[in-house]
Motif scaffolding. Structure first.
Motif, short mmCIF file in Angstrom:
data_model
loop_
_atom_site.label_atom_id
_atom_site.label_comp_id
_atom_site.label_asym_id
_atom_site.label_seq_id
_atom_site.Cartn_x
_atom_site.Cartn_y
_atom_site.Cartn_z
N GLN A 86 0.86 4.12 -2.95
CA GLN A 86 0.68 5.54 -2.65
C GLN A 86 1.83 6.37 -3.20
N GLN A 130 0.83 -1.21 0.00
CA GLN A 130 0.00 0.00 0.00
C GLN A 130 0.86 1.26 0.00
N GLU A 170 -7.55 9.57 -5.55
CA GLU A 170 -7.25 8.23 -5.02
C GLU A 170 -6.21 8.30 -3.92
N TYR A 171 -5.16 9.08 -4.13
CA TYR A 171 -4.10 9.21 -3.12
C TYR A 171 -4.66 9.81 -1.83
N ASN A 192 -7.78 10.09 -0.69
CA ASN A 192 -8.76 9.24 -0.01
C ASN A 192 -8.08 8.09 0.72
N ASN A 193 -7.10 7.46 0.08
CA ASN A 193 -6.38 6.37 0.73
C ASN A 193 -5.58 6.85 1.93
N HIS A 213 -12.45 3.83 -7.61
CA HIS A 213 -12.92 2.93 -6.56
C HIS A 213 -14.06 3.61 -5.81
N ARG A 248 -16.46 4.35 -2.93
CA ARG A 248 -16.43 4.23 -1.48
C ARG A 248 -17.85 4.14 -0.95
N GLN A 288 -4.63 -1.08 -8.08
CA GLN A 288 -4.41 -2.19 -7.16
C GLN A 288 -4.55 -3.53 -7.83
N ASP A 298 -7.69 7.13 4.97
CA ASP A 298 -7.90 5.83 5.63
C ASP A 298 -6.65 5.39 6.38
N ILE A 299 -5.47 5.54 5.75
CA ILE A 299 -4.21 5.12 6.38
C ILE A 299 -3.97 5.91 7.66
#
Length: 624
Positions: A412, A408, A445-446, A448-449, A514, A516, A597, A452-453
């Motif tokens: 990123q 992951q 995408e970056y 949003n991820n 993706h 959500r 991914q 979460d991270i």
């Protein structure tokens, strides 16, 4: 063209001489400045003495001042002097060090000075320049229980050492055992430094907020290490580079106490001074394991220098053209090292080697776009597409055996690299609608991820304060394309990829979106996605701010920059809710879009980074 060993040695010596002369010129200038200051002070003292003498003779000077007024005046002067001294303390400390450099050798590889010589050491210089907030005063070394130390070391090995193997794992375990035996064994200062920094990094990297138990314990370990700094940071030894590398890694997780930018500069200078940026002649290599460790140390420095410089948008400490070092042989976790085993390139499951390869790719296009003459490239779009193709092939060939957190993190880093590479620059100033769509999708995408991270604790891989800088960078790129082409991006007009000339790299495909489950269903999907992302960027930076207070300034800056855009999009959503744009949505992702991914096909065996032939590097370094 590959140079003969003696030519490379001569070139290295010339470069070292030029550097030494440059440093000497700085020292001389500093000494001259010091002399001028002392002469001015002497002149002032003489004039002051004459003035006082005349006052005593005449007996009439300053008759209008009472004794109380004179005391008040002197108190005010003293207070002003103390305030000025407090403001300039750091600069004065550094200037004092520089002015005393006359007793030190200019060559940073020298080993002939000790703390006894006027208490001026390389360690004192490094710490004076790189320390920001002073560390707490430590009166004694603090060692946790053996069980706690083992747990911290285990975490360090899994999350940090797997990416930066700058010392022998066996050496660390031996030091750990020797320290806790408490017998008569002699343990070097550099060994104590290594152990304390490993404990500091392993503990601080588990911290969730500043001043929690993990953070405080990490600071205590660093304070304990400082008593060994003078010998651990002595120039002329490989242990100096290893010690600086560990302090640099720690500083990335504790930017309040140390300046990462200056630390990696010192480390890179030490690497060049000891010649680790050049592989030794094959005929002189007798110990393959020592050669591999030398290469690991170099590429750990290289990877950190590239990552830190890019995050701060600054120049690299040394150019790729000056290095000639093959990738090290790093066995996969659980494997026994085999001397004859070839490095498998991107198919290797070792995270460190994968990181080194990624940094070489980033270094190539970063130098070409941001560190070269500010004139447009002959074919900028072709260059950008080739860079993206190389990185995409590398990503598609990542082994399935990588730990999920490391995978992951790499993905990123690739999204960040795509946007950084194709963003407008002096050498590639043109930005097309297709590039805007790419920046829009990769940024979403970056960001949003990373949201979460961040809320999962930032402990799944090696995340540092520099990731807050990356979030801020990506957020600003998203704002920029929204300002330039809001309707195009929000209402999803299909933008076909530009045709590629025969033999050139194709345009990157639009990444798969993706969906959500927590994004509200909206009549305009892109509008809802964008607002959801923009509203969470401050939350991401806020959470970074609980670990690193400087991130709160990034949050405040982004909120000021984005307020107008967010308000405009919210108003647009209200209008869309009345059905005025129900038919305006078109899918941005064309047929055949690649999911980042997804499990792509393996790259061809001859795949290489543009300008960096991995096969050639295995046999003597990059192409010249």
């Amino acid at each position: 063209m590959r140079h003969a060993p003696h030519q490379l040695l001569a070139k290295s010596l010339v470069e070292g001489l030029k550097t030494s002369l440059g440093v000497l010129a700085i020292y001389v200038a500093a000494l001259e400045l010091r002399i001028e200051k002392l002469e001015r002070r002497l002149d002032y003292a003489k004039s002051r003495k004459d003035s006082i003498g005349q006052h005593e003779v005449n007996g009439t000077a300053n008759t209008n001042l009472t004794e109380v007024e004179r005391r008040d005046s002197l108190a005010a002067i003293r207070a002003a002097i103390h305030r000025k001294a407090a403001r300039n303390r750091e600069n004065l400390d550094v200037n004092s060090l520089v002015s005393d450099f006359g007793i030190l050798s200019v060559d940073a590889t020298t080993r002939d000075f000790e703390p006894s010589l006027g208490n001026i050491t390389f360690a004192r210089l490094v710490l004076a320049v790189t320390t920001k907030d002073p560390l707490p005063v430590s009166t004694q070394s603090v060692l946790p229980s053996r069980q706690t130390a083992n747990a911290i070391v285990e975490y360090f090995m899994a999350h940090i050492y797997s990416l930066f193997p700058c010392f022998s794992e066996t050496a660390l375990l031996t030091i750990l055992d020797d320290v806790y035996r408490q017998d008569e064994r002699v343990i070097r200062d550099s060994d104590y430094w290594l152990l304390y920094l490993v404990l500091a990094i392993g503990s601080t990297s588990q911290s969730r907020e500043i001043h929690d138990e993990y953070y405080v314990r990490g600071v205590d370990f660093v304070c304990s290490a400082m008593s060994y700094a003078h010998r651990a940071l002595r120039p002329g030894y490989v242990t100096q580079i290893q010690s600086l590398l560990l302090l640099t890694i720690y500083s990335m997780m504790d930017p309040a106490h140390f300046d990462t930018w200056h630390l990696i500069g010192f480390t890179s200078r030490a690497v060049v001074d000891l010649g680790l940026h050049q592989d030794p002649p094959t005929s002189s290599v007798s110990d393959r394991s020592a050669l591999d460790m030398r290469r690991k140390i170099f590429y750990c420095t290289y990877a950190l220098d590239r990552a830190i410089s890019m995050a701060h948008a600054r120049s690299f400490s040394f150019a790729d053209e000056s290095i000639n070092v093959a990738f090290p042989q790093i066995s996969n976790p659980g494997d026994k090292p085999v001397a004859s085993k070839p490095i498998s390139g991107p198919q290797s499951a070792n995270p460190a080697l994968l990181l080194f390869q990624l940094r070489r790719a980033q270094s190539y296009w970063y130098q070409a776009l941001y560190q070269s003459a500010p004139t447009p490239l002959p074919d900028p779009i072709g260059f950008l597409w080739q860079m993206c193709l190389d990185m995409r092939e590398w990503q598609e060939s990542l082994p399935k055996t990588l730990p999920p957190g490391i995978r992951q993190m790499f993905e990123q880093e690739l999204r960040y690299s795509y946007v950084y590479c194709i963003a407008p620059s002096d050498r590639a100033p043109q930005i097309t609608d297709y590039i805007r769509v790419l920046i829009f999708e990769y940024s979403l995408e970056y960001l949003n991820n990373m949201y979460d991270i961040t809320y999962s604790g930032l402990n799944s891989a090696f995340y540092t304060y520099h990731d807050a800088l990356k979030v801020y960078f990506m957020a600003n790129q998203l704002l920029a394309v929204l300002r330039d082409a809001q309707d195009l991006l929000i209402f999803g007009a299909h933008v076909p990829p530009p045709p590629a000339p025969p033999g050139s790299a194709p345009a990157p495909p639009i990444p798969h979106r993706h969906m959500r489950p927590d994004v509200p269903v909206d009549s305009n999907l892109n509008l809802g996605r964008t607002i959801w992302c923009l509203e969470r960027i401050p939350k991401t930076l806020q959470l970074y701010g609980t670990k690193w207070e400087d991130a709160l300034m990034l949050k405040q800056s982004f909120e000021q920059l984005s307020n107008g855009t967010v308000d405009r999009l919210r108003n647009l959503r209200q209008i869309s809710g009345h059905g005025q744009y129900q038919n305006g949505l078109h899918s941005i992702a064309p047929p055949g879009a690649v999911q980042i991914q997804g499990q792509g096909q393996q790259a061809p065996a001859g795949m290489r980074w543009i300008g960096v032939d991995a096969t050639q590097m295995m046999h003597g370094g990059p192409r010249q």
